[in-house]
Design an enzyme around this catalytic site. Structure first.
Site, PDB file in Angstrom:
ATOM      1  CD  GLU A  45      33.300  69.861  25.845  1.00 29.92           C
ATOM      2  OE1 GLU A  45      32.627  69.741  26.879  1.00 29.92           O
ATOM      3  OE2 GLU A  45      32.869  69.548  24.727  1.00 29.92           O
ATOM      4  CE1 TYR A 128      31.625  65.513  29.004  1.00 31.82           C
ATOM      5  CE2 TYR A 128      32.455  67.729  29.445  1.00 31.82           C
ATOM      6  CZ  TYR A 128      31.725  66.858  28.657  1.00 31.82           C
ATOM      7  OH  TYR A 128      31.126  67.303  27.516  1.00 31.82           O
ATOM      8  CG  ASP A 146      27.162  65.632  28.057  1.00 33.46           C
ATOM      9  OD1 ASP A 146      26.560  64.564  27.796  1.00 33.46           O
ATOM     10  OD2 ASP A 146      27.118  66.622  27.314  1.00 33.46           O
TER      11      ASP A 146
END
Ligand code: SF4
Length: 348
Positions: A45, A128, A146
């Protein structure tokens, strides 16, 4: 309001069409009880922020081969990690990656916290990333939004508010659809839908599991969405890079300060970057300016770099930087803009 039927349609599609990614435990393995490694989820990520899947894959393989656990990464030398990250861009991510690995190793016994709050307390982990790790690694029904998810939500609801103003609206829409069942698979399924079917140009609506519910498809507005506020024009900055070679083949390199652009990365000594940079040669030499510039675009500006080269004798001490022996120098350790300057200097 949750909509389990819509989530179920997507999960059904994901079970058949999930992308095979090196950091992913696919739906079949997941159903068989294999759990994703939080370290691999977190690493992927961080790498995927502002970067595409094909660009990330070789870096992910290299990192996990060299540092298979978060504790291995925590014990790595800063310079080795920065060099391994070179070319992936946004170098603050690499510095935060190390900081975070060291906090997980030292303060959490090498185990990632298993809650959204715990993940959010780690360096370099924003909402996020925390949401993505919580959902994918720990099956916590966190909302993960996203760019792909924003596009899918804007189209599904035919939402015309431009980004970035639309972000909270799209996040609320995404939250409303996130199921309690299999939230990790669901988070990856929406990302996959955005990446492979609901793509920015020419979405393949005929193959979409959400077509019957899609307001943009109904209205024929898919191609216009998501709306984006007009971008500001990026300014252009100028700079000078000095590529110095000693007669024995060693290169003069300088590590950039930790703070700021390309912080902590190895590069060519150079001038400030601005409208009219002043000469700042790192060593006394006879300079030759190349007749082409190295050009690179950063997030907020374009850079045009004049490249100057010089050959110096063994006994000439530099005012800045250090000579790196030819056998210890690998251009792959340089950030992209510095590598462009190197490639130009090598091509003349
Ligand atoms: S129907 Fe088309 S526009 Fe709507 S979500 Fe699916 S791919 Fe995207």
């Amino acid at each position: 309001m949750r909509d389990p039927a819509r989530a179920a349609d997507l999960l059904d599609w994901y079970d058949r069409h999930a992308r095979d990614l090196p950091w992913r435990v696919g739906p079949r393995a997941r159903a068989a009880g294999i759990r994703p490694d939080p370290y691999r989820v977190w690493l992927s990520e961080i790498m995927l922020q502002q970067t595409t899947v094909p660009a990330v894959k070789p870096y992910f393989e290299a990192f996990t081969t060299r540092w298979p656990t978060v504790s291995d990464l925590a014990a790595a030398e800063d310079a080795d990690v920065m060099a391994a990250w070179a070319g992936l861009g946004y170098y603050a991510r690499a510095r935060n990656l190390l900081k975070c690995a060291r906090v997980v190793a030292a303060e959490h016994g090498g185990v990632f916290p298993q809650s959204l709050e715990g993940l959010l307390s780690l360096p370099g982990v924003g909402p996020y990333t925390a949401g993505a790790v919580a959902a994918i690694a720990f099956d916590i029904p966190a909302t993960v939004v996203d760019g792909n998810v924003e596009r899918v939500m804007a189209r599904l609801h035919d939402e015309h508010t431009p980004l970035p103003q639309a972000k909270p609206i799209l996040t609320e829409m995404a939250a409303a659809l996130t199921p309690e069942e299999r939230p990790g698979c669901y988070a990856q399924a929406v990302m996959d839908l955005g990446a492979t079917i609901c793509s920015p140009r020419n979405p393949a609506c005929g193959l979409c599991p959400w077509r019957s519910a899609c307001a943009a498809w109904e209205a024929g507005t898919m191609a216009e969405l998501p709306k984006k506020a007009p971008k500001k024009r990026k300014p252009t900055r100028l700079g000078i890079a000095y590529l110095v070679r000693r007669v024995d083949g060693a290169w003069l390199l300088e590590r950039r300060p930790d703070k700021g652009l390309l912080g902590g990365m190895l590069g060519w000594p150079g001038s400030e970057w601005g409208e009219a940079p002043e000469e700042a040669p790192p060593i006394a030499a006879e300079w030759k300016a190349l007749n082409t510039e190295a050009r690179h675009t950063f997030t907020h500006f374009h850079l045009r770099l004049t490249v100057k080269t010089a050959l110096v004798p063994m006994d000439r001490p530099p005012e800045r930087g250090e000579f790196v022996e030819a056998e210890d120098f690998d251009p792959k350790d340089l950030p992209t803009v510095m590598r462009k300057a190197y490639d130009l200097a090598r091509s003349v």
